[in-house]
Motif scaffolding. Structure first.
Motif, PDB file in Angstrom:
ATOM      1  N   PHE B  30       1.033   1.210  16.328  1.00 54.86           N
ATOM      2  CA  PHE B  30      -0.198   1.197  17.121  1.00 54.86           C
ATOM      3  C   PHE B  30      -0.798   2.586  17.078  1.00 54.86           C
ATOM      4  O   PHE B  30      -0.095   3.571  17.278  1.00 54.86           O
ATOM      5  N   THR B  32      -3.287   4.942  18.976  1.00 56.08           N
ATOM      6  CA  THR B  32      -4.061   5.142  20.207  1.00 56.08           C
ATOM      7  C   THR B  32      -4.505   6.590  20.255  1.00 56.08           C
ATOM      8  O   THR B  32      -4.181   7.368  19.347  1.00 56.08           O
ATOM      9  N   THR B  37       2.205   5.074  17.671  1.00 51.25           N
ATOM     10  CA  THR B  37       3.482   4.582  18.182  1.00 51.25           C
ATOM     11  C   THR B  37       4.054   3.596  17.172  1.00 51.25           C
ATOM     12  O   THR B  37       3.347   2.694  16.738  1.00 51.25           O
ATOM     13  N   ALA B  39       6.118   0.646  17.086  1.00 51.68           N
ATOM     14  CA  ALA B  39       6.717  -0.321  17.997  1.00 51.68           C
ATOM     15  C   ALA B  39       7.880  -1.044  17.316  1.00 51.68           C
ATOM     16  O   ALA B  39       8.887  -1.340  17.952  1.00 51.68           O
ATOM     17  N   PRO B  58      16.270  -2.147  25.538  1.00 51.19           N
ATOM     18  CA  PRO B  58      15.633  -1.359  26.592  1.00 51.19           C
ATOM     19  C   PRO B  58      14.119  -1.551  26.576  1.00 51.19           C
ATOM     20  O   PRO B  58      13.555  -1.975  25.576  1.00 51.19           O
ATOM     21  N   SER B  59      13.498  -1.203  27.688  1.00 46.86           N
ATOM     22  CA  SER B  59      12.052  -1.351  27.811  1.00 46.86           C
ATOM     23  C   SER B  59      11.354  -0.513  26.743  1.00 46.86           C
ATOM     24  O   SER B  59      11.737   0.615  26.487  1.00 46.86           O
ATOM     25  N   GLY B  60      10.371  -1.103  26.108  1.00 41.32           N
ATOM     26  CA  GLY B  60       9.602  -0.368  25.120  1.00 41.32           C
ATOM     27  C   GLY B  60      10.178  -0.406  23.717  1.00 41.32           C
ATOM     28  O   GLY B  60       9.702   0.287  22.828  1.00 41.32           O
ATOM     29  N   CYS B  61      11.217  -1.235  23.499  1.00 46.06           N
ATOM     30  CA  CYS B  61      11.824  -1.263  22.172  1.00 46.06           C
ATOM     31  C   CYS B  61      11.109  -2.237  21.240  1.00 46.06           C
ATOM     32  O   CYS B  61      11.509  -2.416  20.099  1.00 46.06           O
ATOM     33  N   GLY B  62      10.057  -2.860  21.721  1.00 49.92           N
ATOM     34  CA  GLY B  62       9.258  -3.681  20.812  1.00 49.92           C
ATOM     35  C   GLY B  62       9.542  -5.175  20.866  1.00 49.92           C
ATOM     36  O   GLY B  62       9.145  -5.914  19.966  1.00 49.92           O
ATOM     37  N   LYS B  63      10.181  -5.632  21.930  1.00 52.40           N
ATOM     38  CA  LYS B  63      10.502  -7.064  22.021  1.00 52.40           C
ATOM     39  C   LYS B  63       9.231  -7.910  22.089  1.00 52.40           C
ATOM     40  O   LYS B  63       9.079  -8.893  21.349  1.00 52.40           O
ATOM     41  N   SER B  64       8.321  -7.517  22.988  1.00 57.93           N
ATOM     42  CA  SER B  64       7.073  -8.280  23.096  1.00 57.93           C
ATOM     43  C   SER B  64       6.276  -8.177  21.804  1.00 57.93           C
ATOM     44  O   SER B  64       5.656  -9.152  21.363  1.00 57.93           O
ATOM     45  N   THR B  65       6.305  -7.004  21.209  1.00 65.13           N
ATOM     46  CA  THR B  65       5.584  -6.821  19.945  1.00 65.13           C
ATOM     47  C   THR B  65       6.119  -7.782  18.888  1.00 65.13           C
ATOM     48  O   THR B  65       5.344  -8.393  18.144  1.00 65.13           O
ATOM     49  N   GLU B 179      10.447 -12.873  28.487  1.00 65.04           N
ATOM     50  CA  GLU B 179      10.969 -12.684  29.846  1.00 65.04           C
ATOM     51  C   GLU B 179      10.426 -13.721  30.829  1.00 65.04           C
ATOM     52  O   GLU B 179       9.901 -13.363  31.880  1.00 65.04           O
ATOM     53  N   HIS B 212      15.771  -9.144  29.815  1.00 68.63           N
ATOM     54  CA  HIS B 212      16.390  -7.866  30.155  1.00 68.63           C
ATOM     55  C   HIS B 212      17.794  -8.069  30.680  1.00 68.63           C
ATOM     56  O   HIS B 212      18.493  -7.108  30.976  1.00 68.63           O
TER      57      HIS B 212
HETATM   58  N1  LIG Z   1      -1.483  -2.942  22.201  1.00 69.98           N
HETATM   59  C1  LIG Z   1      -0.771  -1.804  22.131  1.00 69.98           C
HETATM   60  N2  LIG Z   1      -1.363  -0.625  21.894  1.00 69.98           N
HETATM   61  C2  LIG Z   1      -0.658   0.518  21.836  1.00 69.98           C
HETATM   62  N3  LIG Z   1       0.668   0.597  21.984  1.00 69.98           N
HETATM   63  C3  LIG Z   1       1.329  -0.540  22.244  1.00 69.98           C
HETATM   64  C4  LIG Z   1       0.655  -1.804  22.336  1.00 69.98           C
HETATM   65  N4  LIG Z   1       1.561  -2.769  22.590  1.00 69.98           N
HETATM   66  C5  LIG Z   1       2.740  -2.136  22.653  1.00 69.98           C
HETATM   67  N5  LIG Z   1       2.625  -0.808  22.442  1.00 69.98           N
HETATM   68  C6  LIG Z   1       3.716   0.165  22.418  1.00 69.98           C
HETATM   69  O1  LIG Z   1       4.716  -0.339  21.577  1.00 69.98           O
HETATM   70  C7  LIG Z   1       6.015  -0.119  22.135  1.00 69.98           C
HETATM   71  C8  LIG Z   1       6.737  -1.436  22.278  1.00 69.98           C
HETATM   72  O2  LIG Z   1       6.087  -2.213  23.266  1.00 69.98           O
HETATM   73  P1  LIG Z   1       6.585  -3.654  23.697  1.00 69.98           P
HETATM   74  O3  LIG Z   1       5.645  -4.151  24.709  1.00 69.98           O
HETATM   75  O4  LIG Z   1       6.792  -4.467  22.486  1.00 69.98           O
HETATM   76  O5  LIG Z   1       7.990  -3.319  24.358  1.00 69.98           O
HETATM   77  P2  LIG Z   1       8.991  -4.315  25.092  1.00 69.98           P
HETATM   78  O6  LIG Z   1      10.305  -4.176  24.412  1.00 69.98           O
HETATM   79  O7  LIG Z   1       8.408  -5.643  25.211  1.00 69.98           O
HETATM   80  O8  LIG Z   1       9.095  -3.616  26.504  1.00 69.98           O
HETATM   81  P3  LIG Z   1       9.345  -4.312  27.920  1.00 69.98           P
HETATM   82  O9  LIG Z   1      10.776  -4.664  27.945  1.00 69.98           O
HETATM   83  O10 LIG Z   1       9.024  -3.221  28.890  1.00 69.98           O
HETATM   84  O11 LIG Z   1       8.438  -5.483  28.013  1.00 69.98           O
HETATM   85  C9  LIG Z   1       5.798   0.602  23.436  1.00 69.98           C
HETATM   86  O12 LIG Z   1       6.020   1.983  23.208  1.00 69.98           O
HETATM   87  C10 LIG Z   1       4.352   0.350  23.777  1.00 69.98           C
HETATM   88  O13 LIG Z   1       3.807   1.445  24.441  1.00 69.98           O
END
Ligand SMILES: Nc1ncnc2c1ncn2[C@@H]1O[C@H](COP(=O)(O)OP(=O)(O)OP(=O)(O)O)[C@@H](O)[C@H]1O
Ligand SMILES: [Mg+2]
Lengths: 282, 270
Positions: B30, B32, B37, B39, B58-65, B179, B212
């Motif tokens: 990403f 910004t 970043t 992801a 862990p939070s922010g490791c890219g699961k949602s991505t 989640e 989580h």
């Molecule tokens: N649309 C976006 N624009 C910029 N950065 C993004 C975007 N979506 C995610 N990120 C970044 O990508 C990384 C992974 O985000 P993601 O949401 O996939 O984490 P996650 O594992 O789902 O976290 P959580 O457990 O907190 O939901 C994070 O550092 C986040 O800041």
């Protein structure tokens, strides 16, 4: 209910006390509801009484301030005149309300789909909004003449801006996840608009419409002050110049009652259309 | 991987023995104003058809991505994404993907039944064959009798059930869940976990489930994918040695306790 399992005399007692508790609770709720209604009514009557007594006691001359009874008598005697003057004001206010809000809703729709349009026109809308209604009202009367058009235009303009702002905000108030859901479902942009944006904007729209219901009447009256022979605004001016304070007050009462009714209708529509909205029902 | 295929006979046609989801060296970046970043960094994985993979990290490791890439909500910066033997976009357009979000994302002005019907009303979803009866789906998630209830009249757990029913209405072959039970109390979560497994057995869908909770990941998954953060990458894929069907009581078995301890140890180093 799991009552059948325990059919001793004990349960009937439990139920009896439960019933009486519920009755007690309902009675308390009714009492507090009546209190809420009666207290302001009592206070209003008290103030009117105080007003009546002061007018008599201090020998206030009728053209300075009329006694409430004189206002009531005028309301009764000149009912036909008052209603004849309410009619044009009501038409102007309602027409202005419809035109101003429709235009605002349409423009908000364009803004949501065209960022460029918003960037270009929103500052202009803000600028127009900062001009006080008393300043642009004469301009519109000059432009549109002494007829109803100018008053409708003033009422429309006064409604326009709050609705534009609220509607734009409302159409944007969809959660990112709801948008993602629509994307996953391959929804078209018109489906997203009608099934998601428009619906979630309704609470915002209705709070703007409630403001507009009151302000559109103000707009129509202000327009009539500047140039009109009939209408609540014209009657206010005439009564003032004739030192007919009883008629002046009666006119204001009629205008306020119309405003309040208009507001009430919009509130009722809001409750009807937003049954799903927790903040309204709960 | 092979033990999963033994546990559940996948309903996929014999011709296509491919995976439901296959990622090869997928990277997502990403850009910004704060910079770039990463992801996901060169993530490769494969989920067999009818499989249940839980994603833990862990939070922010890219699961949602990762879920967003698989469901074609965002493109991969590089790498290959294959979903149900085709591209993510084609799978989404064919309505083969169901998505359940953390907050149920129900439409507040629609009652439970109308929310489940939404996918049939937009994007030409109603014309597809194989759509399931919304009432039956509500019954499947334990909500018969609640069809007319509005979201604000439902508890968090019930809203999540509606969201699951909505995700199932096009009979998707792949269910992505981000989640979904994260905001629920533990008892409700346990119950919904068991129900989800029942739905999974019922529909034969492939499920990719982000959580989580170590216990949830181990209890639900046939495999647990552990991810590490900064940049988001696959740390380890752990097969779950529990028999199917799963029971909540299995969480007290030494096998499960050992698995959970292992997952925790790996997570601590992520
Ligand atoms: N649309 C976006 N624009 C910029 N950065 C993004 C975007 N979506 C995610 N990120 C970044 O990508 C990384 C992974 O985000 P993601 O949401 O996939 O984490 P996650 O594992 O789902 O976290 P959580 O457990 O907190 O939901 C994070 O550092 C986040 O800041
Ligand atoms: Mg996430």
């Amino acid at each position: 209910m799991s009552a059948p399992a325990l059919s001793s005399s004990n349960t009937s007692e439990v139920f009896a006390s439960d019933d009486s508790a519920r009755a007690q609770f309902a009675a308390a709720a009714r009492l507090s509801a009546w209190r809420r209604r009666l207290l302001p009514l009592g206070a209003a009557i008290l103030l009117l009484l105080l007003w009546e007594v002061s007018v008599v006691f201090f020998h206030i001359r009728p053209f300075i301030a009329p006694a409430p009874t004189a206002v009531a008598a005028t309301l009764y005697d000149k009912f036909g005149l008052l209603i004849a003057n309410l009619a044009p004001t009501a038409v102007e206010a309602i027409a202005g309300f419809l035109i101003g809000n429709s235009a605002a809703i349409l423009l908000a729709t364009v803004f949501v789909h065209q960022r460029t349009a918003e960037e270009a026109f929103f500052p202009i809308a803000v600028m127009v909004h900062t001009i006080p209604v008393m300043a642009y009202a004469p301009i519109l009367v000059l432009l549109l003449g002494n007829g109803m058009e100018a008053k409708v235009a003033i009422a429309a303009l006064i409604c326009f801006f709050p609705t534009l702002v609220n509607m734009t905000r409302g159409l944007r108030a969809v959660s990112p996840q709801q948008m993602e859901l629509m994307r996953i479902l391959s929804a078209s942009s018109s489906e997203i608009f009608f099934k998601l944006r428009l619906k979630s904007s309704l609470p915002y729209l209705f709070s703007a419409l409630k403001i507009a219901a009151a302000t559109s009447v103000i707009g129509a009256i202000v327009g009539e002050w500047i140039g009109a022979t009939t209408g609540i605004g014209a009657l206010i001016i005439q009564a003032t110049y004739n030192f007919d304070s009883a008629l002046l007050y009666a006119t204001i009462v009629v205008g306020s009652l119309f405003s309040a009714t208009f507001f009430g209708v919009i509130s009722w529509l809001e409750r009807y259309f937003l049954k799903w909205n927790v903040s309204q029902t709960g | 991987m092979s033990q999963i295929a033994l546990d559940r006979v996948p309903p996929a046609p014999a011709l296509d023995d491919g995976a439901a989801v296959r990622l090869r060296e997928v990277t997502v970046r990403f850009t910004t104003e704060r910079g770039v970043t990463t992801a996901l960094e060169r993530v490769s994985l494969s989920i067999p058809r009818g499989g249940f993979l839980t994603l833990l990290g862990p939070s922010g490791c890219g699961k949602s991505t990762l879920l967003r890439v698989v469901s074609d909500l965002i493109p991969a910066t590089s790498g290959e994404v294959e979903v149900l033997g085709t591209s993510a976009a084609a799978a989404r357009a064919a309505r083969d993907i169901g998505f359940v979000f953390q907050d149920a994302s129900l439409l507040a002005w629609r009652n439970a039944l109308e929310n489940v019907e939404l996918p049939l009303e937009v994007g030409g979803g109603g014309k597809r064959r194989g759509a399931r009866d919304p009432r039956e789906l509500l019954a499947l998630v334990g909500l018969s009798g609640w069809e007319k209830a509005y979201p604000h009249e439902l508890s968090g757990g019930m809203r999540q059930r509606v969201a699951i029913a909505r995700a199932l209405v096009n009979d998707p072959k792949l269910l992505l869940m981000d989640e979904p039970f994260g905001a629920l109390d533990e008892i409700t979560r346990d119950r919904l976990n068991e129900e989800l497994l029942r739905v999974w057995e019922n529909t034969g869908a492939t499920i990719l489930f982000v959580t989580h909770s170590i216990y949830e990941a181990a209890f639900l998954g046939q495999q647990v994918l552990l991810m590490a953060a900064r940049p988001g990458r696959v740390r380890e894929i752990v097969p779950v040695p529990l028999p199917n069907p799963r029971r909540i009581a299995m969480r007290d078995t030494p096998q499960f306790v050992e698995l959970a301890a292992h997952l925790r140890r790996v997570l601590e180093t992520c």
